[in-house]
Write an enzyme that holds these catalytic residues in place. Structure first.
Site, short mmCIF file in Angstrom:
data_model
loop_
_atom_site.label_atom_id
_atom_site.label_comp_id
_atom_site.label_asym_id
_atom_site.label_seq_id
_atom_site.Cartn_x
_atom_site.Cartn_y
_atom_site.Cartn_z
N VAL A 32 18.25 52.63 162.84
CA VAL A 32 17.52 53.99 162.38
C VAL A 32 17.61 54.02 160.83
O VAL A 32 16.81 54.58 160.54
CB VAL A 32 18.89 55.04 163.03
CG1 VAL A 32 18.77 56.47 162.29
CG2 VAL A 32 18.73 55.27 164.53
N MET A 33 18.70 53.60 160.20
CA MET A 33 18.70 53.59 158.79
C MET A 33 17.51 52.58 158.32
O MET A 33 16.83 53.17 157.24
CB MET A 33 20.09 52.91 158.34
CG MET A 33 21.29 53.79 158.64
SD MET A 33 20.95 55.73 158.32
CE MET A 33 20.83 55.80 156.55
N HIS A 34 17.12 51.71 158.89
CA HIS A 34 15.94 50.86 158.49
C HIS A 34 14.63 51.81 158.52
O HIS A 34 13.80 51.69 157.56
CB HIS A 34 15.83 49.42 159.10
CG HIS A 34 16.49 48.47 158.63
ND1 HIS A 34 17.90 48.26 158.94
CD2 HIS A 34 16.27 47.52 157.74
CE1 HIS A 34 18.28 47.19 158.25
NE2 HIS A 34 17.19 46.59 157.67
N GLU A 35 14.60 52.36 159.61
CA GLU A 35 13.48 53.25 159.66
C GLU A 35 13.47 54.48 158.78
O GLU A 35 12.34 54.91 158.23
CB GLU A 35 13.38 53.88 161.04
CG GLU A 35 12.11 54.51 161.61
CD GLU A 35 10.91 53.75 161.44
OE1 GLU A 35 10.05 54.03 160.74
OE2 GLU A 35 10.95 52.69 162.31
N SER A 64 22.01 50.55 162.37
CA SER A 64 21.22 49.84 161.61
C SER A 64 19.84 50.16 161.72
O SER A 64 18.92 50.10 160.76
CB SER A 64 21.61 48.43 161.66
OG SER A 64 20.86 47.57 160.85
#
Length: 751
Positions: free
Chosen positions: A665-668, A663
């Protein structure tokens, strides 16, 4: 007889609650709307009547022949009901620590098994009709939470010792194919394999006698649900629930004269009268009498006898309304005052901002070149969306070949994985290499590529399970409110282009063979949602352009004057300046996307399950917020990340860490890639919440019901977290843009 008598209940003879209106036009409009609702209900009653008549002509239904649970209809009496607390297995939630069992109030009544959050919960969280179901004894496991139970020295407590074990049982859907085999072979020992059974509900208790009683009564209820009597009773109950919707207004609490109506925060309980009953009951007539005076309804304050000077005004002891021992009060007027104060205070801030910085929205221009820019076919944005369609169709073709056995499982899985990951990385490369300097369209394309990636992975995993394990008969009972087409759908008939595109447009990330569906598309609802989207989007644009953008421009000037240093003084000043505006922007975005945007697609597609979020604002711990505020993503992580990690032998703690890591990583990615900078603030911010999760969980455990955890959540997200992330990313972005435009002269930037 009772059902047919109920179906012919005269609708026009019932009183319909309508508040008095001063405007005759409004009253006529309201009466027309009520009459339309009555006409629609009559049509539903007529359809149900025809269905019951057909069932009465055909004494035995297909389902009853298949299961053949009850032979003598005269003896199919409703079994006794039971209520009580049981431990329920939570199969749709990630737990950061502790057990996945939670106490629930369970109710078994007339062939239906339901559970509530507690015995004070006004409505059930889930209701399961036990038709076609069975109960299974899942054994027991040692209760390690009971400190009085000791297993030292190899001593094992007795199975029937209270509190020594958790005695587990589950309710599951029986397979029609297995029941047909029983009839063909005339052998009751034929049963499903335990590996093929997926429990619909799973409970446990520390008492063996309690477990045996629950299992016995559930088994009796399952048998009763196979009778034709239950089928007719169920049809009659559905018609009764439809009728009660019109008269729900009668149960609303009435306000006193001169006061505001109560602020209703939950759906009121609807009082249902049995068929043929009247209110008041005839037995109560002897308590009623009629006054013989013609003017008994009138009062004359000029008469001393009617209103004497000595009439008592203080008649009972009672506390002040704001006292601790006062009864529950209606504070709606104070809520209105708080809203008015909030609006006036913020309006003053907006006026001051306009006077200081001018009207920034007048300088905003929409340039279509942002979306159509060379060199990738002069339209990288549209090319990215076109490639997403290629990946969707490829996923459909791969699954089609797998369903026809023209591809092996291993090769098909590899092709699915390559195609799904390409749906993520190819648009990401387009945004990075061909859409530089255009973060808005880049963010839009990248967001939809991430959504498509998650949907294709879910499509792969779910259809692989349907294809190899065939669990549809066990899981379809969990899906309620299906339409006729969805109820009859099975693998591989679901592998169609229309099916995969319905899933792509639907507001969900987890694929399943059938979804709950609403009855019809409501055009007025669609129009209302569109109007709300436009209004909220305008508010959000005004907030960003008028409040946030000038503050960020001022931040850039202050940072440049300070030789590019982002000092603590500057950080503290702009942190307090942006905290309120960023909170408003975040709440508006949440309402715009999770409520309006997703509900619009759900209404157009007749998608029934519209619980896209829960009451995350009441979260007393950070872990609860992440579980409640975005249910589509949470369900995807539970099904396709958390449980696969557990099945591969990982511990719960490691599985939780992997979920949070993905989660983060995907936000970044969603923040850094559209702005073309390698950042890490969003990733570090999310990973830094892991200690906060433990702290708030400890506080909630030690001080249950306290607001400390909720206050820490709001402070960490709205006052510190999001404003600080905006500041850090803006400083990095300004630094990157300045360094890119800087002309070096003798090692010094001249611009």
């Amino acid at each position: 007889a009772n059902s047919t008598q109920f179906l012919h209940l005269p609708v026009r003879g019932r009183k319909i609650f309508m508040p008095e209106m001063e405007n005759g036009k409004d009253k006529a409009k309201s009466e027309a709307e009520v009459q339309k609702r009555i006409d629609d209900l009559k049509a539903e009653i007529a359809a149900a009547t025809n269905e019951l008549n057909l069932l009465q002509k055909d004494g035995t239904t297909k389902t009853e022949v298949t299961f053949a649970a009850v032979e003598d209809e005269e003896e199919s009496l409703p079994p006794p009901g039971k209520r009580g607390y049981l431990m329920k297995w939570q199969d749709r939630a990630i737990r950061w620590a502790g057990s996945r069992w939670e106490k629930r109030f369970v109710c078994l009544e007339r062939g239906r098994l339901s559970y509530y959050l507690n015995h004070e919960d006004p409505s059930p969280r889930y209701v399961l009709t036990l038709r076609g179901c069975a109960v299974r004894d899942d054994g027991c496991k040692l209760n390690r939470q009971n400190s009085s139970i000791s297993t030292k020295g190899g001593k094992v407590p007795s199975v029937d010792e209270p509190g020594a074990y958790f005695h587990v049982f589950s309710v599951y859907q029986r397979s029609p194919a297995t029941e047909e085999k029983k009839v063909e072979k005339d052998d009751d020992s034929v049963d499903e394999d335990d590996d093929d059974i997926i429990p619909l509900l799973r409970f446990s208790t520390t008492s063996l006698a309690e477990k045996e009683q629950w299992m016995s009564l559930i088994a009796e209820s399952c048998a009763y649900c196979q009778s034709r009597k239950f089928f007719l009773e169920d049809a009659s109950a559905s018609v009764q629930r439809s009728l009660s919707k019109i008269f729900a207004e009668d149960s609303l609490p009435k306000q006193s004269k001169g006061t505001l109506p109560r602020l209703i925060l939950e759906t009121p309980k609807m009082q249902r009268n049995p068929s043929g009953s009247t209110t008041p009951n005839k037995r109560n007539k002897k308590f009623l009498r009629v006054s013989l005076k013609k003017n008994a309804a009138n009062t004359n304050p000029l008469s001393v006898a009617a209103y004497p000077p000595s009439k008592p005004m203080h008649r009972a002891a009672g506390p002040s309304y704001l006292s601790d021992d006062a009864p529950i009060q209606n504070y709606r007027g104070l809520l209105n005052l708080m809203v008015i104060v909030l609006v006036v205070a913020n309006f003053r801030l907006v006026i001051d901002n306009i006077v200081q910085h001018g009207f920034f929205l007048s300088n905003i221009k929409i340039d279509m070149a942002e979306f159509t820019h060379a060199p990738l076919a002069d339209a990288p944005f549209y090319c990215g969306f076109g490639l997403l369609q290629v990946f969707i169709i490829s996923s459909y073709l791969i699954e089609k070949m797998l369903s026809r056995k023209t591809l092996g499982e291993t090769i098909g899985f590899m092709l699915h994985m390559v195609n799904a990951n390409a749906a993520l990385f190819v648009p990401m490369a387009i945004v990075w290499f061909f859409m530089e300097g255009r973060p808005l369209p880049g963010s839009f394309l990248l967001l939809h590529s991430v959504i498509t990636w998650m949907k294709l992975l879910s499509y792969l995993h779910a259809n692989s399970d349907y294809r190899t394990r065939d669990p549809m008969q066990s899981t379809v009972a969990l899906v309620k409110d299906q339409d006729e087409f969805g109820a009859q759908l099975s693998y591989p008939s679901n592998i169609t282009l229309s099916n995969i595109y319905y899933f792509w447009f639907a507001p969900t990330l987890t694929y399943q063979i059938a979804f709950p569906r609403s009855a019809r598309v409501r055009p007025t609802k669609v129009a209302t949602l569109i109007i709300r989207i436009i209004v909220v989007a305008c508010f959000l644009a005004f907030l960003v352009g008028q409040i946030i953008a000038p503050s960020l421009d001022s931040l850039a000037r202050d940072t440049a004057e300070n030789e590019g240093l982002f000092t603590p003084h500057i950080a503290a000043h702009y942190l307090t300046k942006l905290s309120l505006a960023s909170t408003y922007a975040w709440l508006l975005f949440f309402y715009l996307f999770f409520h309006l945007y997703l509900n619009l697609f759900a209404e157009i597609l007749r998608f029934g399950d519209r619980v896209f979020y829960r009451d995350w604002w009441n979260a007393s711990e950070v872990a609860s917020y992440w579980r409640l505020w975005n249910t589509p993503v949470h369900y995807w992580l539970v099904r396709h990340v958390y449980f696969p990690c557990l099945r591969n032998g990982m511990s719960k703690s490691m599985s939780n860490f992997i979920v949070f890591f993905i989660s983060a990583v995907m936000h970044e990615v969603l923040v850094s890639v559209p702005f073309h900078m390698i950042g890490y603030w969003s990733f570090l911010g999310m990973m830094g919440q892991i200690p906060l999760v433990a702290i708030t969980k400890y506080i909630d455990k030690k001080i249950p019901g306290s607001s400390i955890g909720n206050a820490m959540f709001w402070l960490s997200f709205c006052i510190v977290g999001q404003p600080m992330a905006i500041l850090l990313y803006c400083v990095d972005y300004f630094t990157m843009k300045n360094s890119a435009s800087c002309e070096m002269v003798d090692g010094v930037c001249s611009s």
